[in-house]
Write a protein that holds these residues in place. Sequence first.
Motif, mmCIF file in Angstrom:
data_model
loop_
_atom_site.group_PDB
_atom_site.id
_atom_site.type_symbol
_atom_site.label_atom_id
_atom_site.label_comp_id
_atom_site.label_asym_id
_atom_site.label_seq_id
_atom_site.Cartn_x
_atom_site.Cartn_y
_atom_site.Cartn_z
ATOM 1 N N SER A 26 0.717 -0.382 0.219
ATOM 2 C CA SER A 26 -0.103 0.349 0.300
ATOM 3 C C SER A 26 1.345 0.992 0.041
ATOM 4 C CB SER A 26 -0.888 -0.581 0.717
ATOM 5 O OG SER A 26 -0.290 0.153 2.095
ATOM 6 N N TYR A 65 4.865 -3.691 -7.380
ATOM 7 C CA TYR A 65 3.754 -2.962 -6.174
ATOM 8 C C TYR A 65 4.039 -1.435 -6.416
ATOM 9 C CZ TYR A 65 3.924 -6.506 -2.070
ATOM 10 O OH TYR A 65 4.138 -7.717 -1.517
ATOM 11 N N ALA A 166 3.096 -16.191 -3.017
ATOM 12 C CA ALA A 166 2.401 -16.462 -3.447
ATOM 13 C C ALA A 166 0.713 -16.370 -3.147
ATOM 14 C CB ALA A 166 1.920 -18.325 -4.550
ATOM 15 N N PRO A 216 -2.187 -9.757 7.625
ATOM 16 C CA PRO A 216 -2.591 -9.997 9.140
ATOM 17 C C PRO A 216 -4.616 -9.172 9.368
ATOM 18 C CG PRO A 216 -1.120 -8.544 9.750
ATOM 19 C CD PRO A 216 -0.540 -8.936 8.580
ATOM 20 N N GLY A 218 -6.111 -8.700 6.661
ATOM 21 C CA GLY A 218 -7.296 -8.990 5.718
ATOM 22 C C GLY A 218 -7.072 -8.005 4.311
ATOM 23 N N SER A 219 -5.755 -7.326 4.381
ATOM 24 C CA SER A 219 -5.318 -6.342 4.220
ATOM 25 C C SER A 219 -6.444 -4.739 3.833
ATOM 26 C CB SER A 219 -6.082 -6.303 2.293
ATOM 27 O OG SER A 219 -7.291 -6.155 1.585
ATOM 28 N N GLY A 220 -7.017 -4.991 5.094
ATOM 29 C CA GLY A 220 -6.934 -3.609 6.387
ATOM 30 C C GLY A 220 -8.284 -4.078 6.965
ATOM 31 N N LYS A 224 -8.623 -1.165 10.595
ATOM 32 C CA LYS A 224 -10.005 -0.185 10.628
ATOM 33 C C LYS A 224 -11.332 -0.229 10.881
ATOM 34 C CE LYS A 224 -7.537 1.722 6.067
ATOM 35 N NZ LYS A 224 -6.176 2.288 7.169
ATOM 36 N N GLN A 288 2.072 2.273 17.115
ATOM 37 C CA GLN A 288 1.048 1.776 16.782
ATOM 38 C C GLN A 288 0.911 0.740 16.653
ATOM 39 O OE1 GLN A 288 -1.321 3.412 14.223
ATOM 40 N NE2 GLN A 288 -1.719 5.145 15.166
HETATM 41 N N1 LIG Z 1 1.780 -12.896 -3.058
HETATM 42 C C1 LIG Z 1 3.149 -12.548 -1.072
HETATM 43 O O1 LIG Z 1 4.156 -11.809 -1.555
HETATM 44 C C2 LIG Z 1 2.220 -11.123 -0.722
HETATM 45 C C3 LIG Z 1 0.395 -10.758 -1.270
HETATM 46 C C4 LIG Z 1 0.019 -9.934 -0.246
HETATM 47 C C5 LIG Z 1 0.686 -8.696 0.883
HETATM 48 N N2 LIG Z 1 2.199 -9.114 1.188
HETATM 49 C C6 LIG Z 1 2.668 -8.448 2.229
HETATM 50 O O2 LIG Z 1 2.383 -7.810 3.402
HETATM 51 C C7 LIG Z 1 1.759 -6.444 3.807
HETATM 52 C C8 LIG Z 1 0.882 -6.496 4.139
HETATM 53 O O3 LIG Z 1 -0.437 -6.634 3.364
HETATM 54 P P1 LIG Z 1 -1.469 -5.946 3.454
HETATM 55 O O4 LIG Z 1 -1.314 -4.396 3.153
HETATM 56 O O5 LIG Z 1 -2.058 -5.773 2.020
HETATM 57 O O6 LIG Z 1 -2.616 -6.158 4.201
HETATM 58 P P2 LIG Z 1 -2.873 -6.163 5.621
HETATM 59 O O7 LIG Z 1 -1.756 -5.716 6.490
HETATM 60 O O8 LIG Z 1 -3.529 -6.838 6.044
HETATM 61 O O9 LIG Z 1 -4.019 -4.517 5.690
HETATM 62 C C9 LIG Z 1 -2.647 -3.524 5.282
HETATM 63 C C10 LIG Z 1 -3.508 -2.685 5.387
HETATM 64 O O10 LIG Z 1 -3.946 -2.379 7.273
HETATM 65 C C11 LIG Z 1 -4.374 -0.777 8.150
HETATM 66 N N3 LIG Z 1 -3.645 -0.559 8.686
HETATM 67 C C12 LIG Z 1 -2.341 -1.067 9.269
HETATM 68 N N4 LIG Z 1 -1.639 -0.708 10.340
HETATM 69 C C13 LIG Z 1 -3.208 -0.544 10.368
HETATM 70 C C14 LIG Z 1 -3.562 0.654 12.577
HETATM 71 N N5 LIG Z 1 -3.121 0.835 12.983
HETATM 72 N N6 LIG Z 1 -4.813 1.362 12.494
HETATM 73 C C15 LIG Z 1 -5.795 1.406 10.772
HETATM 74 N N7 LIG Z 1 -5.827 1.032 9.587
HETATM 75 C C16 LIG Z 1 -3.838 0.378 10.017
HETATM 76 C C17 LIG Z 1 -3.009 0.050 6.880
HETATM 77 O O11 LIG Z 1 -3.154 1.111 6.500
HETATM 78 P P3 LIG Z 1 -3.085 2.560 6.681
HETATM 79 O O12 LIG Z 1 -2.630 2.822 4.912
HETATM 80 O O13 LIG Z 1 -3.548 3.890 6.912
HETATM 81 O O14 LIG Z 1 -1.237 2.438 7.446
HETATM 82 C C18 LIG Z 1 -2.939 -1.243 5.882
HETATM 83 O O15 LIG Z 1 -3.412 -0.319 4.320
HETATM 84 C C19 LIG Z 1 1.911 -6.202 2.034
HETATM 85 O O16 LIG Z 1 2.194 -4.286 2.229
HETATM 86 C C20 LIG Z 1 2.852 -6.404 1.048
HETATM 87 O O17 LIG Z 1 3.676 -6.034 1.961
HETATM 88 C C21 LIG Z 1 2.883 -10.048 -0.212
#
Ligand SMILES: NC(=O)c1ccc[n+]([C@@H]2O[C@H](COP(=O)([O-])OP(=O)(O)OC[C@H]3O[C@@H](n4cnc5c(N)ncnc54)[C@H](OP(=O)(O)O)[C@@H]3O)[C@@H](O)[C@H]2O)c1
Length: 310
Positions: A26, A65, A166, A216, A218-220, A224, A288
Motif C-alpha cells: 500500500s 507494487y 504466492a 494479518p 485481511g488487507s485492512g 480499520k 501503533q
Molecule cells: N504474495 C505476497 O507476497 C503478498 C501478498 C499480499 C501482501 N504481501 C505483503 O504483506 C503486506 C501486508 O499486506 P497488506 O498490506 O495487503 O494487508 P494488511 O497488512 O492486512 O493490512 C494493511 C492495511 O491495514 C491498515 N492498517 C495497518 N495498521 C493499522 C492500524 N494500526 N490502524 C488502522 N489501519 C491499519 C493499513 O492502512 P494505512 O494505509 O491506514 O496504514 C494497511 O493498508 C503487504 O504490504 C506486502 O508487503 C505479500
Amino acid sequence: MTASLARRVLGRTGLTVHPICLGCASLGDMPETFAYSVPEEDALATVRTLLDGPELNFIDTANIYGFGESERRIGVVLRERGGLPPGIVLATKADRDKDSNRLDGDQAHRSIEQSLSRLGLDRLQLVYLHDVEYCDQDEVLGRGGALDVLRGYREQGVIEHLGLAAGPIDVMLRYVDLGVFEAVISHNRYTLLDRSAEPLIERCDAEGIAFVNAAPYGSGMLAKGPSAYPRYMYRDAPASLVARAFELEAVCRRFGVPLAAAALQFSLRDPRVTATIVGMTKPERIGQTLELARLALPEEIWAALEAASE
Ligand SMILES: NC(=O)c1ccc[n+]([C@@H]2O[C@H](COP(=O)([O-])OP(=O)(O)OC[C@H]3O[C@@H](n4cnc5c(N)ncnc54)[C@H](OP(=O)(O)O)[C@@H]3O)[C@@H](O)[C@H]2O)c1
C-alpha cells in the motif's frame, strides 16, 4: 501472555529479523488495490521511521507494487542513508510483466535488474518468486525459465536467499516440493477470518522453511473495522465475511480490546509463524503496531474469537 517480539532466524536464510515486518504494498500507492492513494511523503516518512527506530528491521516489497513505485520510494530513503543500514533486512520479489502476465527467464532478469536499480543496491538479501499462479508454469519452471534465472543470480551472490510468495495454497505446496525455497510468504489466508494456509504452515514448520504471514488484517478490514473498510483481500468483501468481521469486532468489544490487536496477535502468537507482514502507510503506524502487539489480551478471548469465526 503476549508473544515474544525478540528477533529470530528467518528459516533457512539465517537472516535475523523482527517478527513484525513492514509491508510496502500500500505504501507504493496502489489505489486500485487498496481503494485509497498514499502520498510519497507519507511513504518516505514511514520507511524513515522504521530505519530510525530501535526495533523493527524487516521490510517487504516487490517489483510490481505500485508498478515499481514501492521500490522507488524505498530507494529514495536508502540513498539518503547511503545504502541499506546494517542490521536491516530488505526483501523484494521477482515479478511477472504487468501487461502480459509472463514470467519467463527474460522477465525474471528484467525484474531483478529493475529492483537493483530502483533500490540503489548491488545485491538483494532475499528475493521471493512472486504470484506464480498468474503465470505459465513452463515459463516459470522450464529450462532457462524464471526459477533458473533466479538460481543463477543466487549462485553469483547477487541474490543471497530465495523465497516463494504466492496465493493459492495448493500451488504453493507444489512449489515447496521443488526444495529450493528458504522462506515462503502466504497472504490473507491465516487470519481471524481465514485459516486455509494451515497445510502450508505445517509443511514449512516440518521442513525448517520460514513461514511469513502477510496481511494479518485481511488487507485492512481487521484493522480499520468492517464499517470503515468492508474489504478483504483487495476487493469488496462478501456480505457473509463482513458479518463475521462484525461478530469478531463484537467479541473484542466485550473484552475491551481493539480488533486490530486480536488480528495481529493471532498471527504473532503462533510459534510456526516466523514473521508477520503488516501493511502500514503512515509513520505513526509503526509505534501503533508495536503497541497493538504488546497489549495484554485475556487468554479467554481466543476461544471466544474461535467460536465467532465458525
Ligand atoms: N504474495 C505476497 O507476497 C503478498 C501478498 C499480499 C501482501 N504481501 C505483503 O504483506 C503486506 C501486508 O499486506 P497488506 O498490506 O495487503 O494487508 P494488511 O497488512 O492486512 O493490512 C494493511 C492495511 O491495514 C491498515 N492498517 C495497518 N495498521 C493499522 C492500524 N494500526 N490502524 C488502522 N489501519 C491499519 C493499513 O492502512 P494505512 O494505509 O491506514 O496504514 C494497511 O493498508 C503487504 O504490504 C506486502 O508487503 C505479500
